[in-house]
Design a protein around this motif. Structure first.
Motif, PDB file in Angstrom:
ATOM      1  N   MET A   1      -0.440  -5.292 -14.392  1.00 17.14           N
ATOM      2  CA  MET A   1       0.044  -5.197 -13.045  1.00 17.14           C
ATOM      3  C   MET A   1      -0.991  -4.463 -12.195  1.00 17.14           C
ATOM      4  O   MET A   1      -1.457  -3.399 -12.552  1.00 17.14           O
ATOM      5  N   ALA A   2      -1.335  -5.029 -11.079  1.00 20.83           N
ATOM      6  CA  ALA A   2      -2.337  -4.426 -10.202  1.00 20.83           C
ATOM      7  C   ALA A   2      -1.786  -3.148  -9.584  1.00 20.83           C
ATOM      8  O   ALA A   2      -0.584  -2.956  -9.488  1.00 20.83           O
ATOM      9  N   CYS A   3      -2.714  -2.274  -9.178  1.00 18.96           N
ATOM     10  CA  CYS A   3      -2.246  -1.048  -8.539  1.00 18.96           C
ATOM     11  C   CYS A   3      -3.005  -0.837  -7.239  1.00 18.96           C
ATOM     12  O   CYS A   3      -4.065  -1.391  -7.021  1.00 18.96           O
ATOM     13  N   PRO A  10       4.463  -2.951  -6.987  1.00 17.74           N
ATOM     14  CA  PRO A  10       5.783  -2.924  -6.348  1.00 17.74           C
ATOM     15  C   PRO A  10       6.042  -1.613  -5.584  1.00 17.74           C
ATOM     16  O   PRO A  10       6.565  -1.629  -4.467  1.00 17.74           O
ATOM     17  N   GLU A  11       5.650  -0.503  -6.170  1.00 14.24           N
ATOM     18  CA  GLU A  11       5.848   0.785  -5.508  1.00 14.24           C
ATOM     19  C   GLU A  11       4.968   0.894  -4.267  1.00 14.24           C
ATOM     20  O   GLU A  11       5.394   1.404  -3.231  1.00 14.24           O
ATOM     21  N   LEU A  16       4.460   1.127   1.605  1.00 19.45           N
ATOM     22  CA  LEU A  16       3.878   0.563   2.827  1.00 19.45           C
ATOM     23  C   LEU A  16       4.966   0.108   3.799  1.00 19.45           C
ATOM     24  O   LEU A  16       4.876   0.368   5.003  1.00 19.45           O
ATOM     25  N   LEU A  17       6.000  -0.538   3.282  1.00 23.12           N
ATOM     26  CA  LEU A  17       7.098  -0.978   4.145  1.00 23.12           C
ATOM     27  C   LEU A  17       7.809   0.208   4.785  1.00 23.12           C
ATOM     28  O   LEU A  17       8.109   0.195   5.980  1.00 23.12           O
ATOM     29  N   ARG A  18       8.058   1.250   4.004  1.00 25.01           N
ATOM     30  CA  ARG A  18       8.719   2.435   4.552  1.00 25.01           C
ATOM     31  C   ARG A  18       7.845   3.096   5.614  1.00 25.01           C
ATOM     32  O   ARG A  18       8.332   3.486   6.678  1.00 25.01           O
ATOM     33  N   HIS A  59       8.977   9.693   1.897  1.00 27.07           N
ATOM     34  CA  HIS A  59       9.512   9.795   0.545  1.00 27.07           C
ATOM     35  C   HIS A  59      10.980  10.221   0.538  1.00 27.07           C
ATOM     36  O   HIS A  59      11.667  10.050  -0.460  1.00 27.07           O
ATOM     37  N   LYS A  60      11.485  10.706   1.667  1.00 25.51           N
ATOM     38  CA  LYS A  60      12.873  11.143   1.755  1.00 25.51           C
ATOM     39  C   LYS A  60      13.817  10.031   2.197  1.00 25.51           C
ATOM     40  O   LYS A  60      15.018  10.263   2.359  1.00 25.51           O
TER      41      LYS A  60
END
Length: 85
Positions: A1-3, A10-11, A16-18, A59-60
């Motif tokens: 899985m790429a990072c 996925p994370e 990025l979306l948040r 992150h919250k």
């Protein structure tokens, strides 16, 4: 899985979306010319919670929570999904 920047893909996408959604919400609050307390009341969250959002503490928040804040402020969030390269 790429990072990406040390995160699994996925994370990284979720982060990025948040971050993008938080940036848009901050622009909405500025455009409306309202205080954090007023924005919190409109969004149905506490003022300390709104402060976390305005200060970029992504992150919250879950994506769900951010979508709800945007909706309470009168905005619709649209999501685009496409096949990864």
């Amino acid at each position: 899985m790429a990072c990406c920047l040390g995160f699994a893909e996925p994370e990284a996408q979720n982060l990025l979306l948040r971050a993008d959604l938080v940036a848009h919400i901050r622009k909405v609050i500025a455009k409306l010319g309202i205080t954090q307390a007023e924005a919190a009341q409109c969004a149905g969250v506490s003022q300390p919670r709104m402060n976390d959002l305005v200060k970029g503490r992504t992150h919250k928040f879950t994506l769900d929570a951010l979508v709800n804040v945007a909706a309470q402020l009168g905005y619709t969030v649209k999501l685009s999904v496409k096949k990864a390269a």
